[in-house]
Scaffold this active site. Sequence first.
Site, PDB file in Angstrom:
ATOM      1  N   ARG A   1      -3.054   1.702  11.111  1.00 50.68           N
ATOM      2  CA  ARG A   1      -3.571   1.264  12.403  1.00 50.68           C
ATOM      3  C   ARG A   1      -3.620   2.464  13.334  1.00 50.68           C
ATOM      4  NH1 ARG A   1      -5.441  -2.333  10.267  1.00 50.68           N
ATOM      5  NH2 ARG A   1      -5.187  -4.586  10.562  1.00 50.68           N
TER       6      ARG A   1
ATOM      7  N   GLU B   1     -12.352   1.817  18.078  1.00 52.84           N
ATOM      8  CA  GLU B   1     -13.333   1.972  17.000  1.00 52.84           C
ATOM      9  C   GLU B   1     -14.594   1.183  17.346  1.00 52.84           C
ATOM     10  OE1 GLU B   1     -11.417   0.707  13.392  1.00 52.84           O
ATOM     11  OE2 GLU B   1      -9.903   2.275  13.480  1.00 52.84           O
TER      12      GLU B   1
ATOM     13  N   ASP C   1      -8.211   7.489   9.050  1.00 52.97           N
ATOM     14  CA  ASP C   1      -9.243   6.493   8.769  1.00 52.97           C
ATOM     15  C   ASP C   1      -9.306   5.442   9.867  1.00 52.97           C
ATOM     16  OD1 ASP C   1     -11.256   5.390   6.896  1.00 52.97           O
ATOM     17  OD2 ASP C   1      -9.864   3.679   6.795  1.00 52.97           O
TER      18      ASP C   1
ATOM     19  N   ASP D   1      11.485   2.539   5.879  1.00 48.92           N
ATOM     20  CA  ASP D   1      11.051   1.154   6.069  1.00 48.92           C
ATOM     21  C   ASP D   1      12.290   0.323   6.388  1.00 48.92           C
ATOM     22  OD1 ASP D   1      10.177  -1.514   5.894  1.00 48.92           O
ATOM     23  OD2 ASP D   1       8.585  -0.954   4.495  1.00 48.92           O
TER      24      ASP D   1
ATOM     25  N   HIS E   1     -12.976   4.036   9.129  1.00 44.28           N
ATOM     26  CA  HIS E   1     -12.241   2.825   8.751  1.00 44.28           C
ATOM     27  C   HIS E   1     -12.818   2.247   7.456  1.00 44.28           C
ATOM     28  CE1 HIS E   1      -9.574  -0.540  10.599  1.00 44.28           C
ATOM     29  NE2 HIS E   1      -9.510  -0.578   9.271  1.00 44.28           N
TER      30      HIS E   1
ATOM     31  N   ILE F   1       0.827  -1.208   0.000  1.00 44.85           N
ATOM     32  CA  ILE F   1       0.000   0.000   0.000  1.00 44.85           C
ATOM     33  C   ILE F   1       0.858   1.253   0.000  1.00 44.85           C
ATOM     34  CG2 ILE F   1      -1.701   1.321   1.322  1.00 44.85           C
ATOM     35  CD1 ILE F   1      -2.833  -1.423   2.251  1.00 44.85           C
TER      36      ILE F   1
END
Length: 326
Positions: free
Chosen positions: A244, A273, A268, A183, A292, A164
């Site tokens: 997350r 949640e 998001d 990363d 989400h 992603i």
Amino acid sequence: MVLSPPAKDGPLIAVAGTRFGPPTIEEEILSPLGPRLRLGMGADSDSLLELCAEAEGVIIGAIPKFTAEVIAQLKHCKIFARGGVGVDNIDLDAARERGIQVTSVPDYCVDEVSDHAMALILYYARKIEGGIAEVKTGGWGIAALRPIAPLRGATLGVVGIGRIGAALAGKARAFGMRLIAHDPFAADSAFEKLGAENAALSRIWEESDYISLHAPLTPETRGMVNAEALERMKTDAVLINVARGELVNEKALAAALKRNAIRGAGLDVLEQEPPRPNHPLLALPNCRVTPHSAWYSTAALEDMRRKAAADVLRVLQGEEPRYPVG
């Protein structure tokens, strides 16, 4: 809890914590087994055990928590198939000790989530909400929106360049953005392929006009966007999180947004949640939260369901899964 008409000898397969609707796709994929499908939310340990205690396989949504205590009581289970990317709601060590195969679906919703992140970037870049508000209040023109900086040449910091994150980088590059990325698990060739500089987190925080989080939730990444990181960001920086919720210290983010230490945030995902109605981030004009929903499209949902169910079929037929975790 709903139990489908059982075959005499078919294995029991639980579908826990999903909101897919009728399990027609799962029934189709698993039909060679003649399965009995049992559906439930499993929001607490007791109901989760009632749902899964006799199951040979479990398809898992985002809600239930498969703790070591729960897993220890699943005497027949051979596979946990996570219907999604993250497996942070499964105790992987406990599953391994019980000999339970864990799978996920890491290659679905790549376009959907990266599109959503790009949409949030564009929303802030073009000051969309401010423009709409200007028209609604009888105004017209650009006076209330000044200044608007061009997106071309702006720096996007991408944290995590898996599927992603890499997809977002490609879309941002098409808009002419400068890319830096972090990363620790990616090879140098991955950064070169994206046209992104390999940067330490400190550079991501300090140089980025937009920061987009795509890291998995681990002990190392939990709360990685904390007060110190926010303090290092530009005052006109925008934080995007479609990964997350726990990657962000929400108390620190709310404090930074309230004092305009950064320009805005597009989220998001949240730590809890759905959020409580008085969640401090929901009331801030420079924070926008979506429910989400970044992962969702009709095609992505079907793709995920088919792949999760297919790995259950493989494992229960004695084959290797396509998407093993760990």
